[in-house]
Design a protein around this motif. Structure first.
Motif, PDB file in Angstrom:
ATOM      1  N   GLU A 136      34.557 -69.003 -78.562  1.00 14.09           N
ATOM      2  CA  GLU A 136      34.639 -68.609 -77.156  1.00 14.09           C
ATOM      3  C   GLU A 136      35.142 -67.177 -77.036  1.00 14.09           C
ATOM      4  O   GLU A 136      35.994 -66.760 -77.832  1.00 14.09           O
ATOM      5  CB  GLU A 136      35.589 -69.537 -76.389  1.00 14.09           C
ATOM      6  CG  GLU A 136      34.941 -70.855 -76.036  1.00 14.09           C
ATOM      7  CD  GLU A 136      35.680 -72.013 -76.649  1.00 14.09           C
ATOM      8  OE1 GLU A 136      36.251 -72.793 -75.905  1.00 14.09           O
ATOM      9  OE2 GLU A 136      35.692 -72.111 -77.898  1.00 14.09           O
ATOM     10  N   GLU A 146      37.180 -65.560 -75.071  1.00 10.40           N
ATOM     11  CA  GLU A 146      38.620 -65.281 -74.895  1.00 10.40           C
ATOM     12  C   GLU A 146      39.345 -65.407 -76.217  1.00 10.40           C
ATOM     13  O   GLU A 146      40.188 -64.585 -76.578  1.00 10.40           O
ATOM     14  CB  GLU A 146      39.284 -66.234 -73.894  1.00 10.40           C
ATOM     15  CG  GLU A 146      38.614 -66.366 -72.536  1.00 10.40           C
ATOM     16  CD  GLU A 146      37.560 -67.441 -72.553  1.00 10.40           C
ATOM     17  OE1 GLU A 146      37.859 -68.581 -72.957  1.00 10.40           O
ATOM     18  OE2 GLU A 146      36.407 -67.132 -72.173  1.00 10.40           O
ATOM     19  N   THR A 185      38.626 -62.447 -78.448  1.00 11.20           N
ATOM     20  CA  THR A 185      39.412 -61.280 -78.075  1.00 11.20           C
ATOM     21  C   THR A 185      40.844 -61.426 -78.582  1.00 11.20           C
ATOM     22  O   THR A 185      41.410 -60.505 -79.167  1.00 11.20           O
ATOM     23  CB  THR A 185      39.443 -61.112 -76.545  1.00 11.20           C
ATOM     24  OG1 THR A 185      38.119 -61.285 -76.055  1.00 11.20           O
ATOM     25  CG2 THR A 185      39.958 -59.745 -76.152  1.00 11.20           C
ATOM     26  N   LEU A 186      41.383 -62.612 -78.368  1.00 12.06           N
ATOM     27  CA  LEU A 186      42.748 -62.841 -78.823  1.00 12.06           C
ATOM     28  C   LEU A 186      42.859 -62.640 -80.335  1.00 12.06           C
ATOM     29  O   LEU A 186      43.766 -61.962 -80.833  1.00 12.06           O
ATOM     30  CB  LEU A 186      43.179 -64.267 -78.455  1.00 12.06           C
ATOM     31  CG  LEU A 186      44.601 -64.614 -78.917  1.00 12.06           C
ATOM     32  CD1 LEU A 186      45.618 -64.069 -77.936  1.00 12.06           C
ATOM     33  CD2 LEU A 186      44.766 -66.103 -79.109  1.00 12.06           C
TER      34      LEU A 186
END
Lengths: 800, 47
Positions: free
Chosen positions: A204, A206, A209-210
Motif C-alpha cells: 500500500e 502509505e 512511504t513510511l
C-alpha cells in the motif's frame, strides 16, 4: 636425582633433546636442572595439569640470569613508570612475556596465585603476549613478581620503550562502525524487501512511504558515522594531492545518498539507501583483517625497544640501578653478560667481548681493551665489565644514525588498483557525458539528468573497490595464518612491482644463534675427542658450545685446572694431558687474523683446527635460485669477506655480493638502486638493517622467535616461512589476477545495468536487485578464488 | 496495516538490543583476545 650419561631422552618439560646431561626425577627426564626446577615448582603447587594440555609445553628458564637482574625494579622511579595503578593495598602492572605460546602457558600464568598467593589477579592477553597482574604490594614487590615469572620460564621483557611511550590504546572504532552499519543495512534491506519481490502494486502506498522514510532515518548513522572512515582517508589523499582508493568510494557514497534524498523528497520513491549502507558495511568488513594484524604488531619499532630500561651506575663505591636516560658523561656503569650497552662508553674494567650484530651485522664478537670506545647497541658476551659513559643516550652514534633517517613514513600507494579505478572513473564519466548529450539533443533534459546519476550509481567503481578490498583482506588473513604479517594491503600490490631483492646475510640467510663447525687436521682418537669435548663443555662461548655439539656422540669426563681467557681460548688438564683450544692469537700466531679458526693443541702439539661458519637456513640456495630468473638479487653483509667463496659456489654468479657493509652503506646502496629506477625489496633482521629496510620499497623483517623484536618494516616474516619465501611473490601475483577477474564480473553487471540506464528505463527494482547481487557475487568470487590460490600455493592452514 | 508498523518497530527494537549487546561486548574487550577466553573456560580447577 641421578645424572646419567649418553642416553637419548627428550626433556619432559621443554621437549628439547637432552644433549649434555640428563637429569632424572620421578621417572621423568629433564635436559637441565633449570627445567627440573620448574617442574618441581609446578608439582609442589599442584599445577601439573600444565603438562596435560600440551606435551612438552615448558620453556627452559634462562640459565644465565643473574640474581639481581631485576634489582632495577626496586628503583621507585622506574617502578612508577611501569605500573598502571597503585593504591594502599594493590598494584596493577602489565608485563610483556614473549614466551607465551599455548594454552598451557595460559593455564599456568593465570593460576600463578597458587605459587604465590600475594598475586591476586593474573590475566593473559594472548595476542599481545601480555600478562596483567594485580598484587599485594605490602607482601611482595614488583621485583619479586618479575622473579617469580622468570623462575617458571617466563622472564618478562622490559625495554626502554615500555616507559617512553604512552601505551597505545586499541582502537575499537572500526568494530563499532561495522556493528552500526550492519544493523542499519539489515533493517533497510528488510524494509526494501517488498520492493525486491514485486513492483509498486504489492505494498500500500502509505506503508511504502513510511518504509522509505524509515530507510532514510536508518541510513543516517551509516552516512554520518560508519562511513567517516572513508571520508578521513579520502580527505588525507586529496590534501596530499594523491588519488587514493577511498576517493571514488566517497564519491559513490555521496552520489547514492543525495540521489536517494532527491528520490525520496521530490519523487516520493524509495531511494538506494540499502545500496549505500551495504557498500559501507561490506567495505568495512573487508578492511578488518588489516586492522587485526596491525593491532598486535608494531611495525614502527625503534631502537628503544631493544634497549634495557636501567643499568647499574656507580654511586659512592656502590652500584645502584639507574634509568638510562639519567646517565651523564663520566658516569661509571656496570654491564653484565648478555646485556646491551645503552650508551657510547669507554671500557674501564674487565674483558670486553662485544657482539655488535645489532649495529653492524657482524656476528663474531669483537674484543676490546681498557680505554677502547664501545658503542651503544653492542652486547657484552663475556664477563661483567665496567664502562665510563662518554655521551648520554640521546647523543650516541646509534641514536644519531637512527634519527638521521627517520623521515616521515612513506606513502603506500597502490598503483594497480588506483590506475584501474581511475581509468574506470574516466570511462564512466565519458559514458554518462555522451548519454546526457544524446538526451539533450533529443530534447529531453530531465531524462538526461536522470541518466547521469543512474549511470554513476550503477557503474560506480564500488564493485571494483570491493573486489580489491576483499581479495587483499582475505590474502592478509591467509598470510597471517602463515605467520607473515603485512602492514597494509597495498604492500601486496607493491610486491608485484619488485625487480630487485636485497638480502641481509647474518640472521637472514643464516641462522642467528647457530654456528656450523668443522674439524680440519690429524684424525682424532676417541680419547682425544673426549678430551676436547670435556674442555669445551666448561665454557659458555658460542664456539665452545658448537664443539660440544660437534662431538655429540662422545662422553665428557672430569677435568682439572680449567681456565678460560675471554676472547682468546680455553685450556685444561685431563688425565695428565694438557688441552688447549683457541684463536690464532691464543697460540701466539699474531699475524693470522682469521676470526673463524680455533686451533687445538694436546700437550702443546698442534693437531688441527676447527673452522666455524654461520649455519645457513635450510633451502636458502634453492629459494634464491628459484627467484633468480625474475629478480636481480643482491646479498649485503656486514660480515667479512670470508664466506664469499662458499656463497659464490652455492649460488652461482647471478647473485651480487657485497661485504663489510655498514648500516649507512646498505642505505646508500638501496638509494642508488632506486635512483636507477629499480623497485627494491629488502629482507633483513637486526637494527643494522633498520634504516635500509625503511628506505626500500618493501622492507621485510625476519624474526626468529617472537613478534616483537623487529625493526620498522612493511612485512614481518616468521623465520619458519622463509622456506616458502618465493610463494609470497606468487601469491601476490595471484591476487592481482583475482582482482582483474572479479573486475570482469562487475563489468558484466555494469553492462547489463548500463543497458537499461542509458535508455532511461532503469526501474528501482532492477537497480535494487542488481546492486546487492553484484556485491555478493564479487565477495563470493574473490573469497573463493583467494582460498583456491592459497591452496594451490600450499598456504592454506586449516585449523584442527 | 497498523500491526505491520507495530511489528516493524518491534523488530527494530530487538535488533537494536543486539546492536547494543555487540557494542557492549566490543567495549569490554571480548574481541581483543579470542584465544584466552575460549581456553580459559576449559580449566575446571580454577577458583
Amino acid at each position: 636425582m641421578s645424572v646419567s650419561q649418553n642416553t637419548k631422552h627428550t626433556c619432559y618439560h621443554c621437549g628439547n633433546q637432552c644433549n649434555d646431561e640428563v637429569v632424572a626425577l620421578n621417572d621423568k627426564h629433564f635436559c637441565c636442572s633449570g627445567c627440573k626446577t620448574v617442574y618441581q615448582i609446578l608439582s609442589e603447587n599442584d599445577l601439573c595439569a600444565y603438562y596435560d594440555f600440551n606435551e612438552h609445553a615448558g620453556i627452559s628458564p634462562n640459565k644465565n640470569i643473574r640474581a639481581d637482574k631485576f634489582a632495577f625494579l626496586d628503583n621507585e622511579e622506574i617502578e612508577k613508570k611501569l605500573i598502571q595503578f597503585k593504591d594502599d593495598k594493590q598494584t596493577h602492572v602489565t608485563f610483556y612475556l614473549p614466551q607465551i605460546h599455548c594454552s598451557s602457558c595460559l593455564y599456568l600464568l593465570e593460576n600463578i596465585h597458587k605459587i604465590d598467593s600475594n598475586i591476586v589477579v593474573s590475566k593473559i592477553n594472548f595476542n599481545k603476549r601480555e600478562i596483567f597482574i594485580v598484587f599485594n604490594h605490602q607482601k611482595i614487590n614488583l621485583r619479586k613478581v618479575a622473579e617469580i615469572l622468570a623462575s617458571i620460564g617466563y622472564e618478562p621483557l622490559i625495554s626502554l620503550q615500555d616507559t617512553s611511550q604512552i601505551k597505545k590504546k586499541i582502537s575499537r572504532a572500526k568494530m563499532y562502525k561495522i556493528g552500526v552499519a550492519g544493523f542499519c543495512f539489515s533493517n533497510i534491506m528488510m524494509l526494501s524487501f517488498p520492493e525486491y519481490l514485486s513492483g509498486k502494486s504489492f505494498v500500500e502506498p502509505e506503508l511504502k512511504t513510511l518504509f522509505s522514510y524509515m530507510s532514510f532515518v536508518l541510513s543516517l548513522p551509516v552516512f554520518f558515522y560508519s562511513a567517516t572512515e572513508f571520508y578521513t582517508s579520502a580527505w588525507h589523499g586529496l590534501k596530499n594531492k594523491y588519488l587514493n582508493i577511498d576517493i571514488p568510494v566517497v564519491l559513490a557514497i555521496l552520489l547514492i545518498f543525495f540521489r536517494s534524498l532527491y528520490h525520496l523528497f521530490f519523487l516520493n520513491e524509495n531511494g538506494y539507501f540499502d545500496s549505500m549502507s551495504g557498500l559501507v558495511f561490506f567495505m568495512l568488513i573487508g578492511r578488518i583483517a588489516q586492522d587485526k594484524t596491525q593491532q598486535y604488531l608494531s611495525f614502527e619499532r625503534d631502537y628503544t625497544s631493544f634497549f634495557p630500561i636501567a643499568v647499574n651506575k656507580l654511586f659512592d663505591k656502590k652500584f645502584k640501578p639507574t634509568p638510562i636516560e639519567q646517565l651523564k658523561e663520566n658516569d661509571v656503569i656496570q654491564i653484565y653478560a648478555n646485556e646491551i650497552i645503552p650508551v657510547d662508553a669507554m671500557l674501564s674494567k674487565g674483558n670486553a667481548s662485544i657482539d655488535y650484530s645489532f649495529v653492524s651485522g657482524e656476528s663474531a664478537p669483537v674484543s676490546a681493551n681498557i680505554g677502547d670506545i664501545i658503542y651503544a647497541g653492542g652486547k657484552q658476551t663475556g664477563e661483567k665489565i665496567e664502562l665510563m659513559v662518554l655521551k648520554p643516550m640521546n647523543q650516541s652514534y646509534l641514536t644519531n644514525l637512527w634519527n638521521k633517517n627517520n623521515q616521515a613514513g612513506k606513502e603506500t600507494k597502490n598503483k594497480f588498483v588506483d590506475k584501474l579505478s581511475k581509468n574506470f572513473t574516466i570511462i564512466v564519466f565519458a559514458i554518462a557525458g555522451i548519454a546526457f548529450l544524446y538526451w539533450v539533443l533529443a530534447g529531453k533534459i530531465s531524462v538526461g539528468l536522470d541518466v547521469i546519476t543512474t549511470v554513476f550509481i550503477i557503474a560506480c567503481p564500488c564493485t571494483l573497490l570491493l573486489a580489491a578490498t576483499f581479495t587483499y583482506g582475505n590474502m592478509l588473513r591467509i598470510l597471517s595464518q602463515n605467520k607473515v604479517y603485512v602492514r597494509h594491503y597495498n604492500i601486496l600490490e607493491k610486491i608485484n612491482e619488485i625487480d630487485t631483492i636485497v638480502y641481509d646475510k647474518t640472521g637472514t640467510l643464516t641462522l642467528s644463534n647457530n654456528v656450523a663447525i668443522n674439524y680440519v687436521g690429524e684424525e682424532l682418537s676417541d680419547a682425544e675427542k673426549i678430551y676436547i669435548k670435556s674442555t669445551a663443555s666448561n665454557s659458555k662461548h658460542v664456539y665452545s658450545k658448537s664443539i660440544v655439539q660437534y662431538f655429540a656422540d662422545n662422553d665428557t669426563i672430569e677435568i682439572a685446572n680449567f681456565k678460560e681467557t675471554i676472547g682468546k681460548g680455553i685450556e685444561a688438564w685431563i688425565d695428565e694431558h694438557y688441552i688447549k683450544i683457541g684463536s690464532p692469537n691464543f697460540f701466539n700466531k699474531t699475524n693470522e687474523h682469521h676470526k673463524n679458526i680455533m686451533y687445538v693443541a694436546i700437550d702443546n702439539k698442534l693437531i688441527g683446527y676447527f673452522i666455524t661458519s654461520n649455519a645457513y637456513r635450510v633451502g636458502f640456495s634453492s629459494i634464491l635460485k628459484s627467484l633468480e630468473k625474475k629478480y636481480t638479487q643482491v646479498i649485503l653483509s656486514g660480515d667479512s669477506i670470508a664466506e664469499k667463496e662458499f656463497l659464490e659456489k652455492t649460488l652461482g654468479k647471478n647473485v651480487q655480493m657485497l661485504f663489510n657493509q655498514k648500516p649507512e652503506d646498505k642505505l646508500q646502496f638501496i638509494q642508488q638502486l632506486q635512483k636507477n629506477n629499480h623497485t627494491v625489496l629488502m629482507i633483513g633482521d637486526g637494527l643494522n638493517d633498520a634504516i635500509a629496510l625503511k628506505e626500500s620499497d618493501v622492507g621485510i623483517a625476519i624474526t626468529e622467535n617472537n613478534n616483537n623484536f623487529t625493526p620498522a618494516c612493511d612485512i614481518i616474516l616468521d623465520a619458519t616461512f622463509f622456506e616458502k619465501f618465493q610463494k609470497l611473490f606468487l601469491f601476490s601475483k595471484q591476487g592481482k589476477r583475482i582482482i582483474k577477474l572479479s573486475f570482469t564480473f562487475s563489468f558484466i553487471y555494469n553492462v547489463i545495468g548500463m543497458y537499461f540506464a542509458l535508455q532511461g528505463l532503469l526501474s528501482p527494482l532492477i537497480a535494487a536487485i542488481l546492486m546487492p547481487s553484484s556485491t555478493i557475487t564479487i565477495i563470493a568470487v574473490t573469497f573463493g578464488l583467494t582460498q583456491y590460490s592459497a591452496k594451490k600455493e600450499e598456504l592454506l592452514i586449516t585449523k584442527k | 496495516m497498523l500491526v505491520i508498523i507495530f511489528l516493524f518497530f518491534c523488530s527494530v527494537l530487538v535488533a537494536g538490543i543486539f546492536l547494543f549487546a555487540f557494542i557492549w561486548n566490543v567495549k569490554n574487550g571480548q574481541y581483543d583476545d579470542e584465544f584466552s577466553s575460549a581456553n580459559r573456560i576449559l580449566y575446571d580447577d580454577k577458583k
